[in-house]
Design an enzyme around this catalytic site. Structure first.
Site, mmCIF file in Angstrom:
data_model
loop_
_atom_site.group_PDB
_atom_site.id
_atom_site.type_symbol
_atom_site.label_atom_id
_atom_site.label_comp_id
_atom_site.label_asym_id
_atom_site.label_seq_id
_atom_site.Cartn_x
_atom_site.Cartn_y
_atom_site.Cartn_z
ATOM 1 N N ARG A 79 1.667 3.004 1.658
ATOM 2 C CA ARG A 79 1.388 3.899 0.540
ATOM 3 C C ARG A 79 0.209 4.816 0.855
ATOM 4 N NH1 ARG A 79 0.490 -0.233 -3.768
ATOM 5 N NH2 ARG A 79 0.266 1.400 -5.306
ATOM 6 N N LYS B 144 -7.201 4.944 -10.700
ATOM 7 C CA LYS B 144 -6.411 5.914 -11.473
ATOM 8 C C LYS B 144 -5.882 5.334 -12.790
ATOM 9 C CE LYS B 144 -3.381 6.705 -8.476
ATOM 10 N NZ LYS B 144 -1.978 6.549 -8.369
ATOM 11 N N ARG C 115 -6.573 -7.135 -6.418
ATOM 12 C CA ARG C 115 -6.219 -6.553 -7.718
ATOM 13 C C ARG C 115 -5.187 -7.400 -8.461
ATOM 14 N NH1 ARG C 115 -4.654 -0.330 -8.821
ATOM 15 N NH2 ARG C 115 -2.604 -0.709 -7.967
ATOM 16 N N ARG D 3 0.622 -7.381 -7.991
ATOM 17 C CA ARG D 3 1.820 -6.545 -7.844
ATOM 18 C C ARG D 3 2.515 -6.807 -6.515
ATOM 19 N NH1 ARG D 3 0.339 -0.488 -9.615
ATOM 20 N NH2 ARG D 3 1.516 -0.117 -7.735
ATOM 21 N N ARG E 103 3.466 13.601 -6.439
ATOM 22 C CA ARG E 103 3.050 12.898 -5.222
ATOM 23 C C ARG E 103 3.340 13.707 -3.974
ATOM 24 N NH1 ARG E 103 2.810 7.544 -7.582
ATOM 25 N NH2 ARG E 103 2.039 6.008 -6.138
HETATM 26 P P1 AMP Z 1 1.902 3.659 -8.723
HETATM 27 O O1 AMP Z 1 1.845 2.665 -9.828
HETATM 28 O O2 AMP Z 1 1.641 5.072 -9.166
HETATM 29 O O3 AMP Z 1 1.075 3.259 -7.528
HETATM 30 O O4 AMP Z 1 3.434 3.665 -8.214
HETATM 31 C C1 AMP Z 1 4.059 2.506 -7.687
HETATM 32 C C2 AMP Z 1 5.294 2.890 -6.903
HETATM 33 O O5 AMP Z 1 6.230 3.571 -7.767
HETATM 34 C C3 AMP Z 1 5.066 3.863 -5.749
HETATM 35 O O6 AMP Z 1 4.644 3.217 -4.570
HETATM 36 C C4 AMP Z 1 6.447 4.475 -5.603
HETATM 37 O O7 AMP Z 1 7.349 3.579 -4.978
HETATM 38 C C5 AMP Z 1 6.889 4.611 -7.057
HETATM 39 N N1 AMP Z 1 6.454 5.918 -7.640
HETATM 40 C C6 AMP Z 1 5.552 6.109 -8.647
HETATM 41 N N2 AMP Z 1 5.410 7.411 -8.922
HETATM 42 C C7 AMP Z 1 6.238 8.069 -8.070
HETATM 43 C C8 AMP Z 1 6.519 9.436 -7.843
HETATM 44 N N3 AMP Z 1 5.898 10.423 -8.532
HETATM 45 N N4 AMP Z 1 7.430 9.753 -6.880
HETATM 46 C C9 AMP Z 1 8.051 8.796 -6.176
HETATM 47 N N5 AMP Z 1 7.816 7.480 -6.309
HETATM 48 C C10 AMP Z 1 6.916 7.108 -7.261
#
Ligand code: AMP
Length: 209
Positions: free
Chosen positions: A165, A13, A122, A154, A88
């Site tokens: 997740r 993504k 990653r 990360r 989400r």
């Molecule tokens: P990502 O980089 O999109 O995988 O997001 C990393 C982390 O940020 C996720 O596992 C959540 O803890 C938080 N996060 C990102 N986007 C959201 C969202 N739309 N709603 C809630 N938590 C989010």
């Protein structure tokens, strides 16, 4: 042109969102990047968000939506954006309808098995955010090809957090796929291909919007 990119972690993504933003001259808006930036700040909110991210849990809808709504009202988003990491869940999808009009939803489809395998390897650049892994490896180990920054793993990519997740993705995010299919906005892409092939499939869709 306002687009959502949706898919399990590891589906590419972030990488594809950056490429779309660059090719089509729109802004890449990643709620994960925005939240990680807050988590790095030395504040109570930062510490709270950091803990939730590390556990692989979601940040409360009102906090993320408020952040996103402010970001989307900035000037650079007026020409369009690709939204990565939001919505989400069904509540966020409802809230998004109030703050933006979405023209297409790109769904990057990938099996859990492949997602776990990709995430374990990653690495992200600490300067420019470029992503490396089994599909794309840096020329020099630990260094970013694009800017020379250091690559790091990360802290929410431990196997426990990844599985959590993915669980959340299946329970809360996947129902959105049907929602957007019903609204005739959904475009499904096989994410188990090279970065270039996935991007070429996406470009065909975006060019015809
Ligand atoms: P990502 O980089 O999109 O995988 O997001 C990393 C982390 O940020 C996720 O596992 C959540 O803890 C938080 N996060 C990102 N986007 C959201 C969202 N739309 N709603 C809630 N938590 C989010």
């Amino acid at each position: 042109m306002n687009i959502i990119i949706i898919g399990p972690q590891g589906s590419g993504k972030g990488t594809q969102a950056r490429m779309i933003a660059e090719r089509f001259g729109i802004s890449h808006v990643s709620t994960g990047d925005m939240l990680r930036e807050i988590a790095r700040q030395n504040t109570d909110t930062g510490a709270h968000i950091d803990l939730l991210i590390r556990k692989g849990s979601l940040i409360p809808d009102d906090i993320v939506t408020d952040l996103l709504s402010r970001r989307l009202s900035e000037d650079d988003c007026k020409k369009g954006f690709v939204l990565d990491g939001y919505p989400r869940n069904a509540n966020q999808a409802k809230l998004l309808e109030v703050i933006a009009k979405i023209e297409a939803v790109i769904y990057l489809k990938l099996s859990d098995e492949e997602a776990v395998k990709r995430l374990a390897t990653r690495f992200v650049c600490n300067k420019c955010g470029e992503i490396y892994g089994i599909v794309k490896q840096p020329a020099e180990e630990g260094k970013c090809d694009a800017c020379g920054g250091d690559l790091y793993q990360r802290n929410d990519e431990s196997e426990f957090a990844v599985r959590r997740r993915l669980e959340i993705f299946h329970k809360d995010t996947k129902p959105l796929i049907d929602h957007y299919r019903y609204k005739r906005l959904l475009h499904e892409i096989n994410a188990n291909q090279s970065i270039e092939q996935v991007f070429s499939d996406i470009s065909l869709i975006v060019e015809n919007l």
